[in-house]
Design an enzyme around this catalytic site. Structure first.
Site, PDB file in Angstrom:
ATOM      1  N   GLU A  60       1.228  -1.050  -0.375  1.00 37.13           N
ATOM      2  CA  GLU A  60       0.095  -0.440   0.177  1.00 37.13           C
ATOM      3  C   GLU A  60       0.785   0.985  -0.436  1.00 37.13           C
ATOM      4  OE1 GLU A  60      -2.802  -3.528   0.817  1.00 37.13           O
ATOM      5  OE2 GLU A  60      -1.049  -2.865   1.897  1.00 37.13           O
ATOM      6  N   HIS A 129     -10.171  -5.080  10.924  1.00 44.34           N
ATOM      7  CA  HIS A 129     -10.725  -4.918   9.778  1.00 44.34           C
ATOM      8  C   HIS A 129     -12.006  -4.024   9.718  1.00 44.34           C
ATOM      9  CE1 HIS A 129      -7.592  -8.217   9.251  1.00 44.34           C
ATOM     10  NE2 HIS A 129      -7.780  -7.506   8.252  1.00 44.34           N
TER      11      HIS A 129
END
Length: 327
Positions: A60, A129
């Site tokens: 990322e 998450h």
């Protein structure tokens, strides 16, 4: 108008903007051959090719940085994070590069980049998450932050974000991808950033919300209407810049406010809304402003505990009745 899923509305926005401007390209993990983890980029590789729909490694920080550099040199990248939880690894590029380059270069560089992906909790994805990041990201000068809650808003806000010359964060609702709604198929229609929308009109209480909590707020408003309580439901749509005038206009009419948000209480988006209300509408209030939010704990994995931790319609209904002194 066409009835589209939230997913297909985003896909339509991407396709139309890539057709409109050949500087626009999409980059992220599994966006090309796999059509995106949530199938938002379905069919784009076949139409636009591998130079404009780019699969990346699981890195990322790296591909966010590539996107920032591309934006500085005149392209208009769209960076997809598989989830905003993974974007923590890229925040140095988002916060220290994209958000600051225009200011630090005295406007010599523009950074027309979109960072987008699912935000917030889904079902039993547990603590790492299930996090809602809007208050973190909206805290940063130089970023614009949008959180569409309907298919129409998803399309219109994403198109506006892609056309903007500043870095824009698009926080999509992971539980919204399959929801359906009317969507304007005019490729020239965009929803201006920074404009809230009154999703429901009433006179007894204002509910201010954003993102997928709009569904919770509307569910609560529909239930309250059966009891003779009619609520304004103000969908912020854009978190930064926030439409303070829309909030104030509703509060001056109803004199009571409940703020519903997915994130945690401390330093949340709702805290900012309350600050605006007490500064702009103090004399209009007939009750303290109440907030409905996630429990102040990491999201549990167990289904029953997860349900208790999340904001919902029942908690919203209770808050509205409290500000009306009905319980």
């Amino acid at each position: 108008m066409a009835v589209l899923t939230y997913r297909d509305a985003l896909n339509q926005a991407l396709r139309e903007e890539m057709q409109r401007d050949d500087r626009v390209f999409l980059m992220g993990e599994e966006v090309a051959q796999y059509n995106g983890a949530y199938k938002v980029s379905k069919g784009l590789l076949d139409e636009f090719g591998a130079m404009r729909v780019v699969d990346t490694p699981i890195a990322e920080l790296g591909f966010a940085g590539v996107g920032v550099g591309a934006a500085m040199t005149g392209l208009r990248p769209i960076i997809e994070f598989m989830t905003w939880n993974f974007a923590l690894l890229a925040l140095d590029q988002v916060v220290n590069a994209a958000a600051k380059i225009s200011y630090m270069s005295n406007g010599q560089f523009k950074v027309p980049i979109v960072f987008r992906g699912p935000n917030g909790a889904a079902l039993q994805l547990a603590a790492q998450h299930s996090q809602a990041w809007e208050s973190w990201l909206a805290h940063i000068p130089g970023l614009k932050v949008v959180a569409p809650g309907t298919p129409a808003d998803a399309k219109g806000l994403l198109k506006a974000a892609i056309r903007d010359d500043n870095p824009v964060i698009v926080l999509e609702g992971e539980m919204l991808y399959n929801t359906k709604g009317d969507v304007d198929e005019d490729p020239d229609r965009v929803i201006p950033l920074g404009k809230a929308e009154l999703k429901r009109e009433g006179e007894h209480c204002t509910i201010v919300t954003h993102g997928k909590m709009i569904l919770v707020a509307l569910q609560a408003a529909d239930a309250l209407r059966k009891d003779g309580i009619n609520c304004d439901v103000v969908d912020l749509r854009t978190i930064r810049p926030m439409d303070v005038d829309a909030i104030a206009a509703s509060v001056r009419k109803t004199n009571r406010v409940v703020v519903v948000e997915e994130g945690w209480e401390l330093c949340g988006v709702g805290a900012q809304v309350v600050d605006y209300v007490q500064r702009e509408c103090f004399d209009d209030l007939d009750a303290p402003v109440l907030r409905v939010h996630q429990a102040d704990a990491p999201m549990p994995y167990a289904k029953n505990l997860e349900k208790l931790a999340k904001p919902d319609a029942a908690k919203t209904i209770a808050a509205v009745k409290r500000v009306m002194y009905l319980e």
